[in-house]
Write a protein that holds these residues in place. Structure first.
Motif, PDB file in Angstrom:
ATOM      1  N   ILE A  89      -4.539  -6.964 -34.606  1.00 20.79           N
ATOM      2  CA  ILE A  89      -3.787  -6.005 -34.035  1.00 20.79           C
ATOM      3  C   ILE A  89      -4.369  -4.617 -33.701  1.00 20.79           C
ATOM      4  O   ILE A  89      -4.184  -4.026 -32.908  1.00 20.79           O
ATOM      5  CB  ILE A  89      -2.490  -5.917 -34.797  1.00 20.79           C
ATOM      6  N   ILE A  90      -5.086  -4.346 -34.821  1.00 18.80           N
ATOM      7  CA  ILE A  90      -5.800  -2.898 -34.736  1.00 18.80           C
ATOM      8  C   ILE A  90      -6.592  -2.836 -33.659  1.00 18.80           C
ATOM      9  O   ILE A  90      -7.020  -1.966 -33.186  1.00 18.80           O
ATOM     10  CB  ILE A  90      -6.443  -2.868 -36.162  1.00 18.80           C
ATOM     11  N   GLN A  91      -7.418  -4.179 -33.180  1.00 20.78           N
ATOM     12  CA  GLN A  91      -8.545  -4.036 -32.120  1.00 20.78           C
ATOM     13  C   GLN A  91      -7.822  -4.251 -30.698  1.00 20.78           C
ATOM     14  O   GLN A  91      -8.536  -3.978 -29.836  1.00 20.78           O
ATOM     15  CB  GLN A  91      -9.312  -5.039 -32.326  1.00 20.78           C
ATOM     16  N   ILE A  92      -6.220  -4.352 -30.723  1.00 25.29           N
ATOM     17  CA  ILE A  92      -5.849  -4.430 -29.374  1.00 25.29           C
ATOM     18  C   ILE A  92      -6.169  -3.178 -28.513  1.00 25.29           C
ATOM     19  O   ILE A  92      -6.517  -3.490 -27.212  1.00 25.29           O
ATOM     20  CB  ILE A  92      -4.437  -4.598 -29.392  1.00 25.29           C
ATOM     21  N   PRO A  93      -6.256  -1.977 -28.954  1.00 25.03           N
ATOM     22  CA  PRO A  93      -6.767  -0.962 -27.723  1.00 25.03           C
ATOM     23  C   PRO A  93      -8.178  -1.305 -27.177  1.00 25.03           C
ATOM     24  O   PRO A  93      -8.536  -0.687 -26.276  1.00 25.03           O
ATOM     25  CB  PRO A  93      -6.786   0.393 -28.788  1.00 25.03           C
ATOM     26  N   TRP A  94      -8.854  -1.809 -27.878  1.00 25.89           N
ATOM     27  CA  TRP A  94     -10.430  -2.410 -27.209  1.00 25.89           C
ATOM     28  C   TRP A  94      -9.923  -3.267 -25.969  1.00 25.89           C
ATOM     29  O   TRP A  94     -10.825  -3.456 -25.250  1.00 25.89           O
ATOM     30  CB  TRP A  94     -11.161  -2.818 -28.438  1.00 25.89           C
ATOM     31  N   MET A  95      -8.841  -4.164 -26.168  1.00 26.10           N
ATOM     32  CA  MET A  95      -8.634  -5.178 -25.083  1.00 26.10           C
ATOM     33  C   MET A  95      -8.291  -4.380 -24.017  1.00 26.10           C
ATOM     34  O   MET A  95      -8.383  -5.344 -22.728  1.00 26.10           O
ATOM     35  CB  MET A  95      -7.608  -6.145 -25.802  1.00 26.10           C
ATOM     36  N   VAL A  96      -7.893  -3.397 -23.832  1.00 23.98           N
ATOM     37  CA  VAL A  96      -7.349  -2.599 -22.757  1.00 23.98           C
ATOM     38  C   VAL A  96      -8.107  -1.722 -22.279  1.00 23.98           C
ATOM     39  O   VAL A  96      -8.008  -0.637 -21.658  1.00 23.98           O
ATOM     40  CB  VAL A  96      -5.876  -1.921 -22.892  1.00 23.98           C
ATOM     41  N   LYS A  97      -9.526  -1.900 -22.633  1.00 19.79           N
ATOM     42  CA  LYS A  97     -10.641  -0.835 -22.327  1.00 19.79           C
ATOM     43  C   LYS A  97     -10.538  -0.675 -20.554  1.00 19.79           C
ATOM     44  O   LYS A  97     -10.889   0.492 -20.289  1.00 19.79           O
ATOM     45  CB  LYS A  97     -12.062  -1.224 -22.643  1.00 19.79           C
ATOM     46  N   PRO A  98     -10.437  -1.769 -19.806  1.00 17.72           N
ATOM     47  CA  PRO A  98     -10.217  -1.326 -18.341  1.00 17.72           C
ATOM     48  C   PRO A  98      -9.378  -0.338 -17.814  1.00 17.72           C
ATOM     49  O   PRO A  98      -9.658   0.628 -17.014  1.00 17.72           O
ATOM     50  CB  PRO A  98     -10.014  -2.705 -17.709  1.00 17.72           C
ATOM     51  N   PHE A  99      -8.166  -0.359 -18.602  1.00 21.38           N
ATOM     52  CA  PHE A  99      -7.221   0.817 -18.262  1.00 21.38           C
ATOM     53  C   PHE A  99      -7.830   2.128 -18.764  1.00 21.38           C
ATOM     54  O   PHE A  99      -7.817   3.074 -17.998  1.00 21.38           O
ATOM     55  CB  PHE A  99      -5.928   0.712 -19.187  1.00 21.38           C
ATOM     56  N   TRP A 100      -8.541   2.463 -19.823  1.00 16.92           N
ATOM     57  CA  TRP A 100      -9.155   3.723 -20.072  1.00 16.92           C
ATOM     58  C   TRP A 100     -10.398   3.840 -19.085  1.00 16.92           C
ATOM     59  O   TRP A 100     -10.663   4.899 -18.661  1.00 16.92           O
ATOM     60  CB  TRP A 100      -9.993   3.626 -21.358  1.00 16.92           C
ATOM     61  N   GLY A 101     -10.988   2.761 -18.440  1.00 16.96           N
ATOM     62  CA  GLY A 101     -12.247   2.933 -17.582  1.00 16.96           C
ATOM     63  C   GLY A 101     -11.632   3.417 -16.303  1.00 16.96           C
ATOM     64  O   GLY A 101     -12.317   4.487 -15.774  1.00 16.96           O
ATOM     65  N   LEU A 102     -10.203   2.778 -16.016  1.00 18.62           N
ATOM     66  CA  LEU A 102      -9.804   3.344 -14.587  1.00 18.62           C
ATOM     67  C   LEU A 102      -9.436   4.577 -14.707  1.00 18.62           C
ATOM     68  O   LEU A 102      -9.460   5.599 -13.651  1.00 18.62           O
ATOM     69  CB  LEU A 102      -8.638   2.311 -14.162  1.00 18.62           C
ATOM     70  N   LEU A 103      -8.772   5.335 -15.857  1.00 16.49           N
ATOM     71  CA  LEU A 103      -8.499   6.597 -16.177  1.00 16.49           C
ATOM     72  C   LEU A 103      -9.728   7.490 -15.618  1.00 16.49           C
ATOM     73  O   LEU A 103      -9.599   8.572 -14.949  1.00 16.49           O
ATOM     74  CB  LEU A 103      -7.838   6.675 -17.148  1.00 16.49           C
ATOM     75  N   THR A 104     -10.760   7.231 -16.573  1.00 20.61           N
ATOM     76  CA  THR A 104     -11.963   8.166 -16.283  1.00 20.61           C
ATOM     77  C   THR A 104     -12.705   7.981 -15.102  1.00 20.61           C
ATOM     78  O   THR A 104     -13.430   8.974 -14.624  1.00 20.61           O
ATOM     79  CB  THR A 104     -12.980   7.732 -17.413  1.00 20.61           C
ATOM     80  N   ASP A 105     -12.657   6.791 -14.413  1.00 19.69           N
ATOM     81  CA  ASP A 105     -13.239   6.565 -13.048  1.00 19.69           C
ATOM     82  C   ASP A 105     -12.557   7.346 -11.860  1.00 19.69           C
ATOM     83  O   ASP A 105     -12.930   7.717 -10.864  1.00 19.69           O
ATOM     84  CB  ASP A 105     -13.565   5.240 -12.699  1.00 19.69           C
ATOM     85  N   THR A 106     -11.071   7.361 -12.040  1.00 19.40           N
ATOM     86  CA  THR A 106     -10.076   7.538 -10.934  1.00 19.40           C
ATOM     87  C   THR A 106      -9.330   8.939 -11.056  1.00 19.40           C
ATOM     88  O   THR A 106      -8.869   9.323 -10.313  1.00 19.40           O
ATOM     89  CB  THR A 106      -9.260   6.544 -10.429  1.00 19.40           C
ATOM     90  N   LEU A 107      -9.264   8.979 -12.289  1.00 21.57           N
ATOM     91  CA  LEU A 107      -8.113  10.294 -12.551  1.00 21.57           C
ATOM     92  C   LEU A 107      -8.733  11.460 -13.160  1.00 21.57           C
ATOM     93  O   LEU A 107      -8.854  11.500 -14.490  1.00 21.57           O
ATOM     94  CB  LEU A 107      -6.883   9.895 -13.306  1.00 21.57           C
ATOM     95  N   PRO A 108      -9.377  12.298 -12.425  1.00 21.78           N
ATOM     96  CA  PRO A 108      -9.731  13.438 -13.080  1.00 21.78           C
ATOM     97  C   PRO A 108      -8.621  14.516 -13.741  1.00 21.78           C
ATOM     98  O   PRO A 108      -7.523  14.524 -13.459  1.00 21.78           O
ATOM     99  CB  PRO A 108     -10.564  14.414 -11.997  1.00 21.78           C
ATOM    100  N   ILE A 109      -9.017  15.221 -14.819  1.00 19.66           N
ATOM    101  CA  ILE A 109      -8.121  16.101 -15.492  1.00 19.66           C
ATOM    102  C   ILE A 109      -8.642  17.605 -15.252  1.00 19.66           C
ATOM    103  O   ILE A 109      -9.824  17.780 -15.987  1.00 19.66           O
ATOM    104  CB  ILE A 109      -7.789  15.733 -17.079  1.00 19.66           C
ATOM    105  N   LEU A 110      -7.965  18.248 -14.589  1.00 22.10           N
ATOM    106  CA  LEU A 110      -8.214  19.842 -14.293  1.00 22.10           C
ATOM    107  C   LEU A 110      -9.608  19.887 -13.970  1.00 22.10           C
ATOM    108  O   LEU A 110     -10.713  20.814 -13.988  1.00 22.10           O
ATOM    109  CB  LEU A 110      -8.419  20.460 -15.814  1.00 22.10           C
ATOM    110  N   GLY A 111      -9.914  18.966 -12.951  1.00 21.66           N
ATOM    111  CA  GLY A 111     -11.184  18.689 -12.169  1.00 21.66           C
ATOM    112  C   GLY A 111     -12.369  18.039 -12.929  1.00 21.66           C
ATOM    113  O   GLY A 111     -13.323  18.001 -12.226  1.00 21.66           O
ATOM    114  N   TYR A 112     -12.199  17.479 -14.023  1.00 17.70           N
ATOM    115  CA  TYR A 112     -13.388  16.897 -14.579  1.00 17.70           C
ATOM    116  C   TYR A 112     -12.816  15.491 -14.893  1.00 17.70           C
ATOM    117  O   TYR A 112     -11.914  15.075 -15.129  1.00 17.70           O
ATOM    118  CB  TYR A 112     -13.617  17.498 -15.988  1.00 17.70           C
ATOM    119  N   ARG A 113     -14.002  14.411 -14.633  1.00 15.46           N
ATOM    120  CA  ARG A 113     -13.667  12.962 -14.891  1.00 15.46           C
ATOM    121  C   ARG A 113     -14.056  12.618 -16.467  1.00 15.46           C
ATOM    122  O   ARG A 113     -13.442  11.579 -16.806  1.00 15.46           O
ATOM    123  CB  ARG A 113     -14.586  12.330 -13.958  1.00 15.46           C
ATOM    124  N   ARG A 114     -15.045  13.307 -17.032  1.00 15.06           N
ATOM    125  CA  ARG A 114     -15.434  12.622 -18.352  1.00 15.06           C
ATOM    126  C   ARG A 114     -15.164  13.691 -19.420  1.00 15.06           C
ATOM    127  O   ARG A 114     -14.698  13.085 -20.597  1.00 15.06           O
ATOM    128  CB  ARG A 114     -16.881  12.409 -18.516  1.00 15.06           C
TER     129      ARG A 114
END
Length: 498
Positions: free
Chosen positions: A94-119
């Motif tokens: 259960i503790i490792q579940i966040p690692w299973m949704v890594k594509p979601f984090w990847g989509l965020l960092t690849d497609t959704l800049p925050i304040l003009g920055y991606r990383r």
């Protein structure tokens, strides 16, 4: 005349000895300077600040934290929450579940800049939630199991998000520098193993001295350093980005992922990676409870358990060095065949230990356990390295972070399957906090299943590991007026260097 000849011979002999000593000294000096020159080469090709970012995220946030948290969580669940070994396996999953949704984090960092920055924002956010979750665990002394697991999941999510973001940097550099892909994965594995070695070496002592909650307090420091990585990270500011484009970019990323996954050179290795991990049933908590509580077992102390895992970290580090220096140029399939076979055989060392056969040959439990742990981790790391290099070569340009995260999430689903299946096996065989009569059977089943993936090696491409695997059109970055693609990634220095 004879005296002159003798003197000349002696002079030649002394000169030869001096030359031999100089050669020997030079060899030792070359050996010592080799890793330094390797770091210099990576810093020169990829920028020194990129190397520093990898060291912080992989070495400290992952490696060191993993070493400290694993022992802390194990004793926390065993002594504070009083759970059974099969239950502990489920909770670790259960503790490792966040690692299973890594594509979601990847989509965020690849497609959704925050304040003009991606990383940058994602490094900072990952560090902030990591600090908060660890402080909650350490400061609240009356947390129930549900809230504790939730806090551990949030901390795990912070580490996973930082991992995805740095993986995007590593993968993008692997595309622009394909010949250095193996070196970059070796850097990641090397720093992670060194960090784990330090963490495991200190973990038993710190758990004994501070208790699990005190260790959780110390674990708030690594995510603080991840915040520093976010501050250091240098990337172009996206001025023309509009958030109405997020849905379009999201759909484009999903289409690109689906197109890539349909490629035979991609889905077949993905299937192999999942099955090779899922079939290696994890019965780690059964072994841990036997180490510490079994009447007929070793009854190891906290410090001893920490030292055992530190030896495993040494084995993992040696595995990285072996792969880097001897195996990185061999075809993936050849390396995986031998490592998978040896991985299955090494599992039988636990079988010998649990049946106490080692004592019949006069081998003390601690000596045998550290050899077992070191060998198993060494083989496991050599087996894992080519899969990481292969994964970095399966990522199309433009969504590197997302796709690499997808591949890693497949691996984590495999490990979750292994952990929960292992927990079910422990439950079926009635292995509890105090009953370990059938533990040998669980180990035997696990060891036999580790060999099965050899029959699936046809799924792995037999190609030169230094060459690209994807078709050239998938490696071309899609040009878009609101996206600034940069060839190399750097971290901004904290002070300006002139």
């Amino acid at each position: 005349m004879e005296a002159e000849e003798e003197q000349e011979k002696e002079s030649l002999h002394l000169e030869a000895e001096n030359q031999k000593q100089k050669t020997s000294a030079k060899s030792v000096q070359d050996l010592l300077w080799t890793p330094i020159n390797w770091f210099k080469m990576l810093s020169s090709e990829l920028h020194w600040s990129f190397v520093v970012g990898v060291v912080i995220v992989y070495g400290i946030s992952q490696g060191l934290s993993m070493g400290l948290s694993r022992i802390g969580i194990q004793y926390y669940l065993k002594d504070d929450q009083k759970v059974q070994p099969s239950e502990a396996q489920v909770y670790f999953g259960i503790i490792q579940i966040p690692w299973m949704v890594k594509p979601f984090w990847g989509l965020l960092t690849d497609t959704l800049p925050i304040l003009g920055y991606r990383r940058k924002p994602y490094f900072v956010f990952a560090g902030v939630i990591g600090v908060i979750s660890m402080l909650v665990l350490s400061l609240d002394k009356k947390l129930d199991l549900t809230i504790s697991l939730l806090s551990l999941m949030v901390g795990s999510a912070g580490v996973a998000m930082a991992d995805v973001t740095i993986d995007a940097c590593v993968t993008q550099n692997s595309i622009s520098h394909p010949s250095l892909a193996g070196d970059m994965q070796s850097l990641c594995g090397l720093t992670s193993s060194i960090g784990a070695l330090v963490g495991f070496s200190l973990s038993g002592f710190l758990v004994h001295l501070l208790g699990p909650k005190g260790v959780f307090g110390l674990l708030s420091i690594p995510p603080g350093l991840v915040i520093l990585v976010g501050v250091m990270h240098r990337e172009p500011h996206v001025h023309t980005f509009t958030y109405t484009q997020v849905s379009v970019k999201f759909l484009d990323a999903c289409k690109t992922m689906w197109t890539t996954l349909k490629c035979g050179n991609v889905w077949r290795p993905c299937l192999y990676m999942y099955l090779s991990l899922a079939l290696a049933l994890n019965v780690r908590e059964g072994m841990f409870y036997w180490y510490t509580d079994a009447k007929g077992g070793p009854s190891f102390s906290q410090e001893v358990v920490g030292s055992i895992f530190s030896i495993g970290a040494v084995g993992s580090l040696l595995g990285v060095l072996l792969y880097q220096n001897f195996f990185k140029s061999y075809p993936f399939r050849d390396v995986l065949f031998w490592t998978q076979l040896l991985y299955g055989v090494s599992g039988l060392l636990d079988f010998i230990l649990v049946l106490r056969i080692n004592l019949k040959f006069g081998l003390p439990d601690y000596f045998f356990v550290v050899i077992d742990e070191g060998v198993t981790q060494l083989i496991g790391r050599v087996k894992w390295m080519p899969l990481l290099v292969l994964s970095s070569k399966l990522c199309p340009a433009g969504i590197e972070g997302t796709f690499f995260a997808l591949l890693m999430s497949i691996d984590h689903v495999g490990m979750l399957s292994s952990t929960w299946a292992g927990g079910l096996l422990l439950h079926v065989l009635k292995i509890t906090r105090t009953q370990f009569e059938n533990l040998w059977m669980a180990i035997l089943i696990r060891s036999l299943l580790r060999i099965v993936p050899i029959a699936l090696l046809f799924l792995i491409p037999r190609t030169d590991p230094n060459l690209s695997i994807l078709p050239p059109e998938m490696l071309r970055t899609k040009k878009c007026r609101d996206t600034h693609e940069y060839e190399t990634l750097e971290m901004a220095a904290l002070v300006n260097v002139t």
